[in-house]
Design a protein around this motif. Structure first.
Motif, mmCIF file in Angstrom:
data_model
loop_
_atom_site.group_PDB
_atom_site.id
_atom_site.type_symbol
_atom_site.label_atom_id
_atom_site.label_comp_id
_atom_site.label_asym_id
_atom_site.label_seq_id
_atom_site.Cartn_x
_atom_site.Cartn_y
_atom_site.Cartn_z
ATOM 1 N N VAL A 176 0.995 -1.150 0.016
ATOM 2 C CA VAL A 176 -0.168 0.023 0.087
ATOM 3 C C VAL A 176 1.121 1.433 -0.318
ATOM 4 N N ALA A 177 0.632 1.990 -1.491
ATOM 5 C CA ALA A 177 1.633 2.876 -0.708
ATOM 6 C C ALA A 177 0.448 4.524 -0.558
ATOM 7 N N SER A 178 -0.119 4.096 -0.781
ATOM 8 C CA SER A 178 -2.185 5.022 -0.583
ATOM 9 C C SER A 178 -1.890 5.431 0.493
ATOM 10 N N VAL A 179 -1.834 7.189 1.708
ATOM 11 C CA VAL A 179 -1.511 7.531 2.957
ATOM 12 C C VAL A 179 -3.397 7.320 2.784
ATOM 13 N N SER A 180 -3.977 7.782 2.030
ATOM 14 C CA SER A 180 -5.353 7.642 2.668
ATOM 15 C C SER A 180 -6.010 7.306 4.062
ATOM 16 N N PRO A 181 -6.863 7.850 5.466
ATOM 17 C CA PRO A 181 -7.313 7.082 5.882
ATOM 18 C C PRO A 181 -8.103 6.016 5.711
ATOM 19 N N LYS A 182 -9.346 6.460 4.067
ATOM 20 C CA LYS A 182 -9.767 5.887 3.715
ATOM 21 C C LYS A 182 -9.546 4.562 3.167
ATOM 22 N N TRP A 183 -8.062 4.369 2.878
ATOM 23 C CA TRP A 183 -8.121 3.491 2.210
ATOM 24 C C TRP A 183 -8.021 2.353 3.154
ATOM 25 N N ALA A 184 -7.700 2.274 4.036
ATOM 26 C CA ALA A 184 -7.156 0.791 4.850
ATOM 27 C C ALA A 184 -8.852 0.510 4.811
ATOM 28 N N ALA A 185 -10.278 0.982 5.016
ATOM 29 C CA ALA A 185 -11.616 0.164 5.337
ATOM 30 C C ALA A 185 -11.305 0.225 4.113
ATOM 31 N N GLU A 186 -11.137 0.105 3.018
ATOM 32 C CA GLU A 186 -11.306 -0.708 1.446
ATOM 33 C C GLU A 186 -10.302 -1.522 1.414
ATOM 34 N N ILE A 187 -8.884 -1.711 1.897
ATOM 35 C CA ILE A 187 -8.425 -2.774 2.039
ATOM 36 C C ILE A 187 -9.175 -4.367 2.558
ATOM 37 N N GLU A 188 -9.234 -3.660 3.630
ATOM 38 C CA GLU A 188 -10.083 -3.965 4.571
ATOM 39 C C GLU A 188 -11.583 -5.163 3.552
ATOM 40 N N LYS A 189 -11.653 -4.928 2.161
ATOM 41 C CA LYS A 189 -12.146 -5.670 1.692
ATOM 42 C C LYS A 189 -11.895 -6.796 0.237
ATOM 43 N N THR A 190 -11.125 -6.485 0.637
ATOM 44 C CA THR A 190 -9.901 -7.256 -0.403
ATOM 45 C C THR A 190 -9.599 -8.784 -0.063
ATOM 46 N N GLY A 191 -9.921 -8.699 1.519
ATOM 47 C CA GLY A 191 -9.410 -9.540 2.647
ATOM 48 C C GLY A 191 -7.859 -9.976 2.563
ATOM 49 N N ALA A 192 -7.303 -8.992 2.484
ATOM 50 C CA ALA A 192 -6.047 -9.079 2.808
ATOM 51 C C ALA A 192 -5.477 -9.650 4.577
ATOM 52 N N ASP A 193 -4.438 -10.176 4.735
ATOM 53 C CA ASP A 193 -3.899 -10.458 6.458
ATOM 54 C C ASP A 193 -3.023 -9.693 6.420
ATOM 55 N N PHE A 194 -2.654 -9.088 5.670
ATOM 56 C CA PHE A 194 -1.880 -8.230 6.607
ATOM 57 C C PHE A 194 -1.906 -6.964 4.680
ATOM 58 N N VAL A 195 -0.511 -6.208 5.718
ATOM 59 C CA VAL A 195 -0.114 -4.814 4.470
ATOM 60 C C VAL A 195 0.772 -4.558 4.603
ATOM 61 N N PHE A 196 1.834 -4.498 3.374
ATOM 62 C CA PHE A 196 3.299 -4.010 3.112
ATOM 63 C C PHE A 196 3.285 -2.908 2.925
ATOM 64 N N LEU A 197 3.668 -2.030 3.588
ATOM 65 C CA LEU A 197 4.343 -0.577 3.379
ATOM 66 C C LEU A 197 5.832 -0.757 3.666
ATOM 67 N N ASP A 198 5.604 0.509 2.225
ATOM 68 C CA ASP A 198 7.414 0.755 1.886
ATOM 69 C C ASP A 198 8.166 1.891 2.380
ATOM 70 N N SER A 199 9.285 2.093 3.399
ATOM 71 C CA SER A 199 9.677 2.812 2.892
ATOM 72 C C SER A 199 10.949 2.886 2.473
ATOM 73 N N GLU A 200 11.520 1.883 1.869
ATOM 74 C CA GLU A 200 12.770 1.976 1.073
ATOM 75 C C GLU A 200 12.518 2.953 -0.182
ATOM 76 N N HIS A 201 11.237 2.249 -1.459
ATOM 77 C CA HIS A 201 11.421 2.945 -2.569
ATOM 78 C C HIS A 201 9.821 4.567 -2.380
#
Length: 270
Positions: free
Chosen positions: A21-46
């Motif tokens: 997930v690259a988007s920092v929108s607070p709304k994005w978390a609720a949308e990611i939940e709909k995908t069934g993801a167990d975790f999110v990968f937040l990248d501070s390298e790139h």
């Protein structure tokens, strides 16, 4: 999944799913939940990611029972420590190749808040912690995950040594960088590339260490690698899917309206 459930899944070779997930929108978390993801990968390298924004993202996903895994920009105890203080369930450190680097991360992730000379003596085996001290660190850092990014021939050739370190929870293979390091850029069907992937998988499974990769290419390749034993599926990213989907749709609209095509659009390599 919370970090405890994710840690248990890694050790038990149960398959888990995540996305970058690259988007920092607070709304994005609720949308990611709909995908069934167990975790999110937040990248501070790139990705440029302000620590306060990263902390908000970590806390938000954690509150929704979607474990936030943060890739720090480079191997650093202070970067790992800071990511966990922001609320990361675990950290990924890029391009690891030596046991010395892994010791640095074990100290930051598993022995927080111990630092300095005493931490080095503990990691070197010169000092043995008392049962009381060890219980404290186990409790203080419960469930925090250390994940190694394996992205080079050297690291893959020494994978047994690297994943044997107590405190390593999982490995993320970096397919793009590994292929480049092998001298076969993006040739994911190349026999040498496949041989290295299988070598890493076998080493991790033998030691009950989770193993997976982050991939945004051919979905059939991701399925194939999972069938070979990868139990961590980190599929695609919001930014890559946006670029590919909008470019495809623009192409369809341009063609329907008789406009000149914009040319081939490559995906986003992260």
């Amino acid at each position: 999944m919370n970090r405890f459930e994710l840690k248990r899944a890694f050790a038990e070779n149960k398959r888990v799913y995540g996305t970058m997930v690259a988007s920092v929108s607070p709304k994005w978390a609720a949308e990611i939940e709909k995908t069934g993801a167990d975790f999110v990968f937040l990248d501070s390298e790139h990705m440029p990611m302000d620590p306060s924004v990263r902390a908000c993202m970590c806390r938000c996903y954690d509150a929704m029972n979607i474990a936030p895994i943060v890739r720090i920009p480079y191997c650093s105890a202070f970067e790992a420590f800071a990511a966990i203080e922001c609320g990361a369930s675990g950290i990924v450190s890029p391009y690891l190749e030596t046991v010395e680097e892994i010791d640095t991360l074990i100290g930051a992730v598993k022995y927080r808040p111990l630092k300095g000379r005493r931490l080095r003596e503990v990691l070197d085996g010169a000092v043995v912690l008392s049962p009381k001290e060890q219980a404290y660190f186990d409790r203080y850092n419960a469930g925090r995950l250390l994940i190694l990014n394996i992205e080079s021939r050297f690291a893959a050739d020494h994978i047994d040594e690297l994943v044997s370190k107590p405190g390593v929870d999982a490995v993320f293979i970096g397919p793009h960088d590994l292929s480049v390091n092998l001298g076969i850029p993006e040739e994911y069907d190349h026999p040498e590339f496949e041989a290295y992937v299988e070598k890493i998988i076998a080493s991790c499974l033998k030691r009950r260490v989770g193993v997976g990769n982050h991939f945004s290419g051919d979905i059939q390749k991701q399925i194939l690698w999972a069938r070979k034993g990868m139990n961590i599926v980190v599929w695609n990213s919001d930014i890559n899917l946006f670029v590919k989907t909008v470019a495809r749709d623009f192409g369809m609209i341009r063609e329907a309206l008789g406009d000149a095509p914009a040319g081939e659009t490559a995906g986003v390599t992260i």
